[in-house]
Scaffold this motif. Structure first.
Motif, mmCIF file in Angstrom:
data_model
loop_
_atom_site.group_PDB
_atom_site.id
_atom_site.type_symbol
_atom_site.label_atom_id
_atom_site.label_comp_id
_atom_site.label_asym_id
_atom_site.label_seq_id
_atom_site.Cartn_x
_atom_site.Cartn_y
_atom_site.Cartn_z
ATOM 1 N N GLU A 173 -70.959 -21.266 -79.684
ATOM 2 C CA GLU A 173 -70.624 -20.378 -78.390
ATOM 3 C C GLU A 173 -70.450 -21.409 -77.394
ATOM 4 N N LEU A 174 -71.641 -22.079 -77.074
ATOM 5 C CA LEU A 174 -71.723 -23.070 -75.832
ATOM 6 C C LEU A 174 -70.385 -24.135 -76.049
ATOM 7 N N HIS A 175 -70.210 -24.692 -77.085
ATOM 8 C CA HIS A 175 -69.183 -25.456 -77.017
ATOM 9 C C HIS A 175 -67.878 -24.866 -76.923
ATOM 10 N N LYS A 176 -67.418 -23.710 -77.534
ATOM 11 C CA LYS A 176 -66.094 -23.231 -77.196
ATOM 12 C C LYS A 176 -65.975 -22.622 -75.742
ATOM 13 N N LYS A 177 -67.270 -22.259 -75.024
ATOM 14 C CA LYS A 177 -66.793 -21.886 -73.667
ATOM 15 C C LYS A 177 -66.717 -23.278 -72.754
ATOM 16 N N VAL A 178 -67.475 -24.350 -73.111
ATOM 17 C CA VAL A 178 -67.306 -25.555 -72.307
ATOM 18 C C VAL A 178 -65.883 -26.019 -72.422
ATOM 19 N N THR A 179 -65.225 -26.018 -73.791
ATOM 20 C CA THR A 179 -64.086 -26.438 -74.167
ATOM 21 C C THR A 179 -62.940 -25.763 -73.234
ATOM 22 N N GLN A 180 -63.059 -24.530 -73.508
ATOM 23 C CA GLN A 180 -62.085 -23.444 -73.033
ATOM 24 C C GLN A 180 -62.044 -23.550 -71.439
ATOM 25 N N ALA A 181 -63.220 -23.946 -70.777
ATOM 26 C CA ALA A 181 -63.251 -24.201 -69.403
ATOM 27 C C ALA A 181 -62.582 -25.490 -68.854
ATOM 28 N N GLY A 182 -62.309 -26.233 -69.718
ATOM 29 C CA GLY A 182 -61.388 -27.479 -69.518
ATOM 30 C C GLY A 182 -62.204 -28.729 -69.605
ATOM 31 N N PHE A 183 -63.090 -28.855 -70.360
ATOM 32 C CA PHE A 183 -64.028 -30.267 -70.671
ATOM 33 C C PHE A 183 -63.701 -30.533 -72.182
ATOM 34 N N GLU A 184 -64.085 -31.969 -72.143
ATOM 35 C CA GLU A 184 -64.262 -32.654 -73.522
ATOM 36 C C GLU A 184 -65.692 -32.906 -73.786
ATOM 37 N N ILE A 185 -66.211 -32.264 -74.904
ATOM 38 C CA ILE A 185 -67.496 -32.509 -75.275
ATOM 39 C C ILE A 185 -67.866 -34.199 -75.625
ATOM 40 N N VAL A 186 -68.888 -34.636 -74.985
ATOM 41 C CA VAL A 186 -69.157 -36.177 -75.103
ATOM 42 C C VAL A 186 -70.131 -36.209 -76.201
ATOM 43 N N ARG A 187 -71.480 -35.514 -75.825
ATOM 44 C CA ARG A 187 -72.627 -35.378 -76.728
ATOM 45 C C ARG A 187 -73.157 -33.957 -76.441
ATOM 46 N N SER A 188 -73.592 -33.650 -77.960
ATOM 47 C CA SER A 188 -74.135 -32.193 -77.839
ATOM 48 C C SER A 188 -75.421 -32.110 -79.169
ATOM 49 N N THR A 189 -76.835 -32.143 -78.455
ATOM 50 C CA THR A 189 -77.710 -32.141 -79.532
ATOM 51 C C THR A 189 -78.847 -31.077 -79.060
ATOM 52 N N SER A 190 -79.553 -30.489 -80.328
ATOM 53 C CA SER A 190 -80.880 -29.846 -79.835
ATOM 54 C C SER A 190 -82.038 -30.733 -79.261
ATOM 55 N N PHE A 191 -82.873 -30.016 -78.690
ATOM 56 C CA PHE A 191 -84.200 -30.755 -78.479
ATOM 57 C C PHE A 191 -85.302 -29.828 -78.655
ATOM 58 N N VAL A 192 -86.542 -30.110 -78.409
ATOM 59 C CA VAL A 192 -87.647 -29.172 -78.695
ATOM 60 C C VAL A 192 -87.550 -28.707 -80.228
ATOM 61 N N SER A 193 -87.122 -29.686 -81.185
ATOM 62 C CA SER A 193 -86.988 -29.558 -82.330
ATOM 63 C C SER A 193 -88.226 -29.509 -83.250
ATOM 64 N N LEU A 194 -88.946 -30.530 -83.250
ATOM 65 C CA LEU A 194 -90.101 -30.933 -84.094
ATOM 66 C C LEU A 194 -91.351 -29.858 -83.426
ATOM 67 N N LEU A 253 -76.123 -30.754 -73.611
ATOM 68 C CA LEU A 253 -74.829 -31.018 -73.750
ATOM 69 C C LEU A 253 -74.101 -31.828 -72.591
ATOM 70 N N VAL A 254 -73.334 -32.804 -72.911
ATOM 71 C CA VAL A 254 -72.659 -33.756 -72.088
ATOM 72 C C VAL A 254 -71.193 -33.627 -72.286
ATOM 73 N N ALA A 255 -70.493 -33.449 -71.255
ATOM 74 C CA ALA A 255 -68.973 -33.247 -71.310
ATOM 75 C C ALA A 255 -68.196 -33.912 -70.248
ATOM 76 N N ARG A 256 -67.010 -34.130 -70.411
ATOM 77 C CA ARG A 256 -65.911 -34.726 -69.342
ATOM 78 C C ARG A 256 -64.970 -33.727 -68.877
#
Length: 260
Positions: A173-194, A253-256
């Protein structure tokens, strides 16, 4: 301080303005806020090391902005918040930054900032896609976006309801909304995983508003807080090594901004 959305400066949906005072007192002593700062500063250093104009949307009490100020002392920093109550604390924490009261759904900027960050903000706003579009317009060509959001709808609990969350995101969901807004995703990762098992157990214990203590997770014993902070440092080391964690309580998430 500029006030661009005075109708919302003292009250509105999305957050409890009276909670800023509690956050200002507890953030520096809580592993999660310190750990999130470390992830954010890493993302800025790794992907936008030369940024000079930075804005944080929903800067709250200025805890994240203070970390950015330490890492980028020469950058011109700007913090915005819809509630004036938070900005009073932020101004004291980062006196060299510019602050403004602003509704992120209607930003008064075009091609202004090298990087815009929003950390656990979008989940409070029903019109998150509108905010992403506004962020894109406010960024210079090729400018950067850094987001953190709570993740996994199946983690929804009384903590989310108390915090006035509208949603917990899935990665898709997050990736779709970010790309539809006009961004290219550079990095995406979970944290607070362990720490996800501990987080899930804590959230499941409070099954009703009456059972939920909003400050319990912020007032941990010092030894436990240290253990959790060390665990987040291990996660950050994995992320620095370019590993992407598939599950976790939060997502970074990091995007340009794209050219079209």
């Amino acid at each position: 301080m500029d006030a661009w959305s005075p109708d919302f400066m003292n009250e509105g949906s999305g957050f409890k303005a009276e909670y800023f005072e509690t956050l200002a007192q507890l953030e520096a002593n809580n592993f999660w806020f310190r750990g999130r700062n470390a992830f954010i500063v890493h993302a800025l250093n790794a992907y936008f090391p030369n940024m000079t104009r930075y804005m944080e949307i929903g800067c709250g009490t200025g805890f994240v902005l203070s970390g950015v100020a330490q890492a980028f002392p020469a950058a011109r920093l700007c913090g915005s918040e819809i509630f004036c109550a938070g900005l009073e604390f932020a101004q004291r924490r980062v006196p060299g930054a510019r602050f403004m009261q602003m509704d992120a759904r209607n930003m008064p900027f075009t091609d202004e900032f090298d990087v815009i960050g929003a950390y656990d903000v979008l989940e409070h706003i029903p019109e998150d896609e509108q905010v992403l579009t506004e962020m894109r317009r406010a960024l210079v060509p090729g400018g950067g976006l850094i987001l953190t959001v709570p993740q996994h709808p199946w983690l929804w609990s009384e903590a989310d309801a108390y915090a006035c969350h509208v949603r917990r995101y899935t990665a898709d969901e997050l990736h779709k909304k970010v790309t539809q807004a006009g961004f290219e995703i550079v990095r995406s990762t979970s944290f607070v995983s362990l720490l996800l098992p501990a987080m899930l157990a804590a959230r499941r214990k409070a099954r009703s508003p009456a059972e939920f203590d909003p400050q319990k997770e912020l007032r941990l014993p010092k030894w436990l807080d240290k253990v959790f902070e060390t665990t987040l440092r291990v996660e950050l080391a994995l992320v620095r090594a370019k590993l992407s964690l598939p599950v976790g309580g939060s997502r970074l998430l990091v995007a340009r901004k794209t050219s079209h």
